[in-house]
Design a protein around this motif. Sequence first.
Motif, short mmCIF file in Angstrom:
data_model
loop_
_atom_site.label_atom_id
_atom_site.label_comp_id
_atom_site.label_asym_id
_atom_site.label_seq_id
_atom_site.Cartn_x
_atom_site.Cartn_y
_atom_site.Cartn_z
N SER A 272 53.32 -4.95 1.05
CA SER A 272 52.36 -4.05 1.68
C SER A 272 50.95 -4.61 1.47
O SER A 272 50.30 -4.30 0.48
N TYR A 274 48.52 -4.62 4.16
CA TYR A 274 47.84 -4.35 5.42
C TYR A 274 46.33 -4.39 5.23
O TYR A 274 45.78 -3.80 4.30
N TYR A 381 53.32 -0.35 4.59
CA TYR A 381 52.84 -1.35 5.55
C TYR A 381 53.12 -0.89 6.98
O TYR A 381 52.26 -1.00 7.86
N LYS A 385 50.30 -0.05 9.81
CA LYS A 385 50.30 -0.99 10.92
C LYS A 385 50.47 -0.28 12.26
O LYS A 385 49.83 -0.64 13.26
N THR A 395 44.81 -1.75 2.13
CA THR A 395 45.73 -1.70 1.00
C THR A 395 45.25 -2.62 -0.11
O THR A 395 45.28 -3.85 0.03
#
Length: 544
Positions: A272, A274, A381, A385, A395
Motif C-alpha cells: 500500500s 498510494y 491501496y 486508487k 499513504t
Amino acid sequence: MSALVEVIITKILRELNLPVSCNLISAGGKFVILAPNLDDLKDKLSIIYKEISDWLLEEFSGELSLIMDWRTAIQGDDFYKKTGKESLDEEENEEEGEAENPRKCNFKDRVDEMYNAIEKSKVRKFETSLLESTGWKENNFVRTAQYAPYGEGAGDCRSCNKFPAEHADPHDSQKSEIILCRKCTIDKVIGRKLLDAVYLAIGRDERGERKKNLDKTKPLTWDCFFFLNDNYFIQPLINYSWDNDYLVVQRLRDHGVDKESLKLGTVHRFLSNYTPSLETCSAGNSLCLVCKEARPCEQIEMMKNKRDEKNLYTFSCIAAASSEQTENEREYRGSQLMGVLKADVDNLGLIFSEGLENMLTISRYLTMSRMIDLFFSGWMYRILKEDKSFKEIYTVYSGGDDLVLVGPWEKTILFAKRLNEEFRRFTCNNDNITLSAGMAVVQPKFPISAAIELADQNLEASKLSGKDSITLFDTTVKWSALGGLIDFKDILNKGHHDFDDILTTRFIHKLLTYHKMYLDFKKGDVTKLIFHSRMNFDLCKKKS
C-alpha cells in the motif's frame, strides 16, 4: 522499512538454507520463521543476528533496531493435542467436527512464550554490538565514519536534520546545492522508483560487481539499493526477466487492467504505497488556482521541467485540496490544512492469545495475521486508487495491523469513517475486533514527524477511553457517533454557505464555546451556567 525487513528475511533463509515457505508471516515490521531446532543452526542465527545488529547500529545510529529470539521450541503436541481418554469412535467423530469437546492445542502457549521473549529482549537492544565479556565496546558508541563529512564543512541534511548533507536534491535539476544526506537521498530515489515498479527483486551482490558500477555522484542512475554491508540489494523493476543474482522476485499488487498470471519464480505481494499525483502540469491547474501558498511554486517549476514523470502532490497541494472553490473558481473557502490519521487494531495481542483459547493452531494464527495484513495493505491501496473522493490522500504507511495517512483534513475524517465501516464489514461485524484512531490537523509546513506524534497521542487517547473510537480536536467519540457528527457538520456548513450573514464563523465559534461551558457545568462547575444568558443574548441579536 518494509523493504529492509524483506531483505533481512531473505538473508536469514538463505544463510540457513531454508525454503521461502519457512517464512510463516511477514507484516508490520514483524516476521516469524520456522526452522529446525538444531544447535549448529542456533549458532548461525547468533552470527547473523550480530551482523545485522552491527549494520543497523552503524547505519542508523541506534534509531532502528532488530529484535530476534529463537529460544521458543515447538514440538508435536504444540500443533495438535487431545486431552482425556477418547474412544476410537470419539476420535472419528472429532475428525468430522462432531465431538463434544473441541480439539485442544498447546500452540497458544508457544505464541505467548515467543512474544514474552521478544518483549524481554527489547530492553537489551544492540547487546551483541555494544557489550562483551570484559565490559562495554566503547568504540562502537561513536559514529566516526558516518559524521566524517562534518569535518569537511558539510551542513545538516535539510530533510532529517540528523546527518551531514552529501547530495543535491536528485529531482531538482535547477539546483546543485548540497542539501540531503545519503539516507534521505536514497529514500527519495527509491520512493520515486517504487511508484512505477511492478516487481521488487531482492538479490545478493556476492562479487561486488553491482556496487562497483554504481556512480555515487548520480543518484538518479541508481537502479538498486544496497543493505547489510552492501551484500544484499533491492531493485524496483517495471519489466521482469529472470537473472541469476535475484533471490526473490515479488510482483506488487494488480496494475491496471493487467491480469497476467505470475511469471515463473515470482511471488505476489500487496504493497500500500498510494501517492496522489497531479494530472496536468500547468499553473492553470484547478488545485493551483485555489492554493494560497506563496509564489513561485516549486511544484509548478518541477512540472514544467519533468512532464514525463508523475507530478506528486506536495503537502501544500494536499492542504489546498481541503478548500472549496467559489463560483468564480479563483477564490477558496475553508482552511487549507492537512489531516494526519493513525489507526490500528484494538487488543490484537489479546485476540491472538485468548481469542481462540486452546484452539489456537498455527494455521489459524497465520490466517488471521495474513488476513489483517491483507486488509491494511491490499484493501487500502485499492480504495485509495479507485475511489476518486479520496484521491488526494497519501499513504505514509499501511500494513500489518496499523496505518498512517496524510490528506485534506475534512476528507481524512470522512475516510476514517469509511475505513472503520470497511473494517467492520471485513471482520463480519465481530464486536471483539475493533479499530481505534487518532487524527491531528496541522498546517502543511508543520513537521510531518511531529504531526504523526500528535496523531499517535490522539490514538493513545482513544485507547484509554475504551477503544473502538477516534480522537480529534481534543475529543474522543465512538465510531457509532462519528456519522451523526459529520451530518451535523454538513448542516452547519450548508447554513454557513446559504446564510453567511447570520451563521457566521464567529457565531459558530461562540456556539462551540457555549457547548464547552455546558460540558464544564456537567463536570460540576456551576459558574459555567452563565452560558444560558450569553447564548440567549447572541440569539436575540441575530433575530433583530
